[in-house]
Design an enzyme around this catalytic site. Structure first.
Site, PDB file in Angstrom:
ATOM      1  N   ASN A 107      31.214  30.146  35.658  1.00  0.00           N
ATOM      2  CA  ASN A 107      31.742  28.780  35.629  1.00  0.00           C
ATOM      3  C   ASN A 107      32.950  28.634  34.714  1.00  0.00           C
ATOM      4  O   ASN A 107      33.040  29.298  33.680  1.00  0.00           O
ATOM      5  CB  ASN A 107      30.644  27.803  35.193  1.00  0.00           C
ATOM      6  CG  ASN A 107      29.482  27.808  36.163  1.00  0.00           C
ATOM      7  OD1 ASN A 107      29.602  28.344  37.256  1.00  0.00           O
ATOM      8  ND2 ASN A 107      28.372  27.220  35.781  1.00  0.00           N
ATOM      9  N   ASP A 109      33.810  25.425  33.798  1.00  0.00           N
ATOM     10  CA  ASP A 109      33.725  24.020  33.375  1.00  0.00           C
ATOM     11  C   ASP A 109      33.478  23.825  31.879  1.00  0.00           C
ATOM     12  O   ASP A 109      33.517  22.706  31.372  1.00  0.00           O
ATOM     13  CB  ASP A 109      32.647  23.272  34.199  1.00  0.00           C
ATOM     14  CG  ASP A 109      31.257  23.899  34.096  1.00  0.00           C
ATOM     15  OD1 ASP A 109      30.963  24.531  33.070  1.00  0.00           O
ATOM     16  OD2 ASP A 109      30.468  23.740  35.046  1.00  0.00           O
ATOM     17  N   HIS A 124      34.943  34.582  34.771  1.00  0.00           N
ATOM     18  CA  HIS A 124      36.063  34.027  35.534  1.00  0.00           C
ATOM     19  C   HIS A 124      37.059  33.269  34.652  1.00  0.00           C
ATOM     20  O   HIS A 124      37.965  32.618  35.160  1.00  0.00           O
ATOM     21  CB  HIS A 124      35.554  33.108  36.653  1.00  0.00           C
ATOM     22  CG  HIS A 124      34.869  33.870  37.753  1.00  0.00           C
ATOM     23  ND1 HIS A 124      34.030  33.290  38.665  1.00  0.00           N
ATOM     24  CD2 HIS A 124      34.909  35.195  38.076  1.00  0.00           C
ATOM     25  CE1 HIS A 124      33.579  34.218  39.499  1.00  0.00           C
ATOM     26  NE2 HIS A 124      34.084  35.376  39.156  1.00  0.00           N
ATOM     27  N   CYS A 132      51.144  32.805  29.408  1.00  0.00           N
ATOM     28  CA  CYS A 132      52.514  32.770  29.911  1.00  0.00           C
ATOM     29  C   CYS A 132      52.777  33.997  30.773  1.00  0.00           C
ATOM     30  O   CYS A 132      52.477  35.125  30.369  1.00  0.00           O
ATOM     31  CB  CYS A 132      53.495  32.706  28.750  1.00  0.00           C
ATOM     32  SG  CYS A 132      55.196  32.809  29.329  1.00  0.00           S
ATOM     33  N   CYS A 135      56.183  35.770  28.592  1.00  0.00           N
ATOM     34  CA  CYS A 135      56.000  36.444  27.296  1.00  0.00           C
ATOM     35  C   CYS A 135      54.550  36.757  26.978  1.00  0.00           C
ATOM     36  O   CYS A 135      54.272  37.405  25.966  1.00  0.00           O
ATOM     37  CB  CYS A 135      56.612  35.599  26.176  1.00  0.00           C
ATOM     38  SG  CYS A 135      55.720  34.067  25.854  1.00  0.00           S
ATOM     39  N   CYS A 155      56.101  27.521  29.502  1.00  0.00           N
ATOM     40  CA  CYS A 155      55.808  28.059  28.168  1.00  0.00           C
ATOM     41  C   CYS A 155      56.702  27.393  27.113  1.00  0.00           C
ATOM     42  O   CYS A 155      57.916  27.267  27.306  1.00  0.00           O
ATOM     43  CB  CYS A 155      56.047  29.571  28.175  1.00  0.00           C
ATOM     44  SG  CYS A 155      55.753  30.351  26.588  1.00  0.00           S
ATOM     45  N   GLY A 197      21.449  29.228  39.747  1.00  0.00           N
ATOM     46  CA  GLY A 197      22.474  28.444  40.423  1.00  0.00           C
ATOM     47  C   GLY A 197      23.706  29.186  40.874  1.00  0.00           C
ATOM     48  O   GLY A 197      24.820  28.676  40.727  1.00  0.00           O
ATOM     49  N   PRO A 224      17.666  26.074  44.409  1.00  0.00           N
ATOM     50  CA  PRO A 224      16.976  25.319  45.457  1.00  0.00           C
ATOM     51  C   PRO A 224      16.995  26.041  46.806  1.00  0.00           C
ATOM     52  O   PRO A 224      16.165  25.775  47.672  1.00  0.00           O
ATOM     53  CB  PRO A 224      17.760  24.005  45.567  1.00  0.00           C
ATOM     54  CG  PRO A 224      18.823  24.049  44.534  1.00  0.00           C
ATOM     55  CD  PRO A 224      18.885  25.408  43.924  1.00  0.00           C
TER      56      PRO A 224
HETATM   57  P1  OAD Z   1      28.483  28.512  44.826  1.00  0.00           P
HETATM   58  O1  OAD Z   1      29.028  27.173  45.117  1.00  0.00           O
HETATM   59  O2  OAD Z   1      28.849  29.635  45.728  1.00  0.00           O
HETATM   60  O3  OAD Z   1      26.889  28.444  44.814  1.00  0.00           O
HETATM   61  C1  OAD Z   1      26.190  27.446  44.116  1.00  0.00           C
HETATM   62  C2  OAD Z   1      24.717  27.802  44.112  1.00  0.00           C
HETATM   63  O4  OAD Z   1      24.054  26.832  43.343  1.00  0.00           O
HETATM   64  C3  OAD Z   1      24.063  27.806  45.498  1.00  0.00           C
HETATM   65  O5  OAD Z   1      23.267  28.962  45.641  1.00  0.00           O
HETATM   66  C4  OAD Z   1      23.193  26.550  45.477  1.00  0.00           C
HETATM   67  O6  OAD Z   1      22.028  26.681  46.266  1.00  0.00           O
HETATM   68  C5  OAD Z   1      22.859  26.470  44.008  1.00  0.00           C
HETATM   69  N1  OAD Z   1      22.492  25.124  43.523  1.00  0.00           N
HETATM   70  C6  OAD Z   1      22.855  23.910  44.016  1.00  0.00           C
HETATM   71  N2  OAD Z   1      22.295  22.924  43.292  1.00  0.00           N
HETATM   72  C7  OAD Z   1      21.566  23.515  42.314  1.00  0.00           C
HETATM   73  C8  OAD Z   1      20.761  23.041  41.235  1.00  0.00           C
HETATM   74  N3  OAD Z   1      20.578  21.743  41.016  1.00  0.00           N
HETATM   75  N4  OAD Z   1      20.146  23.942  40.450  1.00  0.00           N
HETATM   76  C9  OAD Z   1      20.310  25.285  40.664  1.00  0.00           C
HETATM   77  N5  OAD Z   1      21.059  25.778  41.641  1.00  0.00           N
HETATM   78  C10 OAD Z   1      21.691  24.918  42.456  1.00  0.00           C
HETATM   79  O7  OAD Z   1      28.829  28.832  43.297  1.00  0.00           O
HETATM   80  P2  OAD Z   1      28.947  30.230  42.551  1.00  0.00           P
HETATM   81  O8  OAD Z   1      27.847  31.152  42.951  1.00  0.00           O
HETATM   82  O9  OAD Z   1      29.115  29.916  41.119  1.00  0.00           O
HETATM   83  O10 OAD Z   1      35.028  31.694  41.491  1.00  0.00           O
HETATM   84  O11 OAD Z   1      30.318  30.764  43.119  1.00  0.00           O
HETATM   85  C11 OAD Z   1      30.858  31.928  42.583  1.00  0.00           C
HETATM   86  C12 OAD Z   1      32.341  31.807  42.427  1.00  0.00           C
HETATM   87  O12 OAD Z   1      32.935  31.469  43.665  1.00  0.00           O
HETATM   88  C13 OAD Z   1      32.840  30.741  41.487  1.00  0.00           C
HETATM   89  O13 OAD Z   1      32.808  31.113  40.124  1.00  0.00           O
HETATM   90  C14 OAD Z   1      34.248  30.548  41.925  1.00  0.00           C
HETATM   91  C15 OAD Z   1      34.049  30.582  43.419  1.00  0.00           C
HETATM   92  O14 OAD Z   1      35.120  31.044  44.125  1.00  0.00           O
HETATM   93  C16 OAD Z   1      36.269  31.533  41.035  1.00  0.00           C
HETATM   94  O15 OAD Z   1      36.781  30.457  40.925  1.00  0.00           O
HETATM   95  C17 OAD Z   1      36.962  32.803  40.675  1.00  0.00           C
END
Ligand code: OAD
Length: 253
Positions: A107, A109, A124, A132, A135, A155, A197, A224
């Site tokens: 994440n 965030d 990530h 930059c 530089c 920059c 998640g 979930p």
């Molecule tokens: P995804 O959006 O691919 O997957 C989110 C997961 O969270 C899914 O498996 C859902 O079922 C689960 N989910 C939803 N609600 C939930 C809850 N309340 N509790 C627990 N799980 C829940 O997100 P990521 O796996 O993080 O990369 O995606 C991987 C990467 O793909 C991200 O970091 C991003 C994206 O491209 C970059 O930006 C480089």
């Protein structure tokens, strides 16, 4: 009426009592209950706008950095006002309880850090940090500045275009973070590996769980919806992170 607390299986509870080292792996789902949309699935950012992936590639950054930065600004706006939820807080709590702890998060965030997590491998990167492209100077953008962004920032030192200090599609992961991940998860897997998640699409997310499984460590997934890891882990706990992760944290002594 509030939902009843989930009950963990008795065998899992017993196993959690003996855990002294923990590795947690998180994805966007851990922040879903903070109001931050996930990337994939219902309401996911990529479902809403497929062009977003294209804007967030290393190639677009080079050819049209303004477009990449607008997409980064969108990501930031989606997390506006988001606060750590019970799952982020419980993960930070686990870190205080055990002898060895590491958190590998995909994440960008910043909610784990806001919850108090310390040993974090943000594989990530971060969208508020910048580098930059001229530089190489590192910098930081204010949250408000990022949310209002409409063009690539420049920059302060050399005037070249800044990039987000985050991994874009098609780019390599930072070597130093991969090395840390390897040491913490592959060389000597923690007693518990907890995955929360994530749709687990990337090999560097799957591999630590496979390594833990091979080394006969305790493996738990909270989601979930089932993923490729659900049949690999010893315990797949189907449900939301904010309800289940605090229950897991409570059983770690
Ligand atoms: P995804 O959006 O691919 O997957 C989110 C997961 O969270 C899914 O498996 C859902 O079922 C689960 N989910 C939803 N609600 C939930 C809850 N309340 N509790 C627990 N799980 C829940 O997100 P990521 O796996 O993080 O990369 O995606 C991987 C990467 O793909 C991200 O970091 C991003 C994206 O491209 C970059 O930006 C480089």
């Amino acid at each position: 009426m509030a939902d009843a607390k989930p009950t963990l299986p008795a065998l899992l509870v017993e196993a959690l009592h003996g855990v002294r080292s923990v590795g947690v792996i998180t994805g966007a789902g851990v922040s879903a209950e903070s109001g931050v949309p996930t990337y994939r699935g219902k309401g996911g950012l990529y479902e809403e706008d497929e062009g977003k992936i294209d804007a967030l590639t290393g190639t677009t950054l080079l050819s049209d950095p303004d477009r990449t930065w607008r997409a980064v600004g969108d990501l930031a706006r989606h997390a506006t006002g988001a606060r750590p939820n019970a799952a982020h807080l419980a993960i930070a709590e686990i870190e205080k309880k055990v002898e060895r702890f590491v958190l590998l998060t995909q994440n960008v965030d910043g909610l784990h850090e806001a919850a108090g997590s310390r040993n974090v491998i943000d594989i990530h990167g971060s969208i508020t940090r910048t580098r930059c492209m001229g530089c190489g100077a590192d910098g930081e953008l204010g949250r408000e500045e990022l949310e209002a962004i409409h063009a690539a920032p420049r920059c302060r030192h050399c005037g070249a275009t800044l990039r987000p200090a985050a991994v874009l599609f098609g780019e390599f992961l930072p070597e130093e973070k991969v090395e840390r991940m390897r040491c913490e998860f592959l060389d000597n897997p923690p007693a518990l590996v907890l995955v929360v998640g994530t749709s687990a699409l990337f090999p560097y997310i799957v591999e630590p769980v496979l390594a833990a499984r091979r080394a006969q460590r305790l493996t738990v997934e909270v989601n979930p919806a089932p993923t490729v890891l659900s049949s690999v882990v010893a315990w797949f706990l189907q449900g939301g992170a904010a309800a289940i992760v605090p229950e897991i944290a409570r059983e770690i002594r």
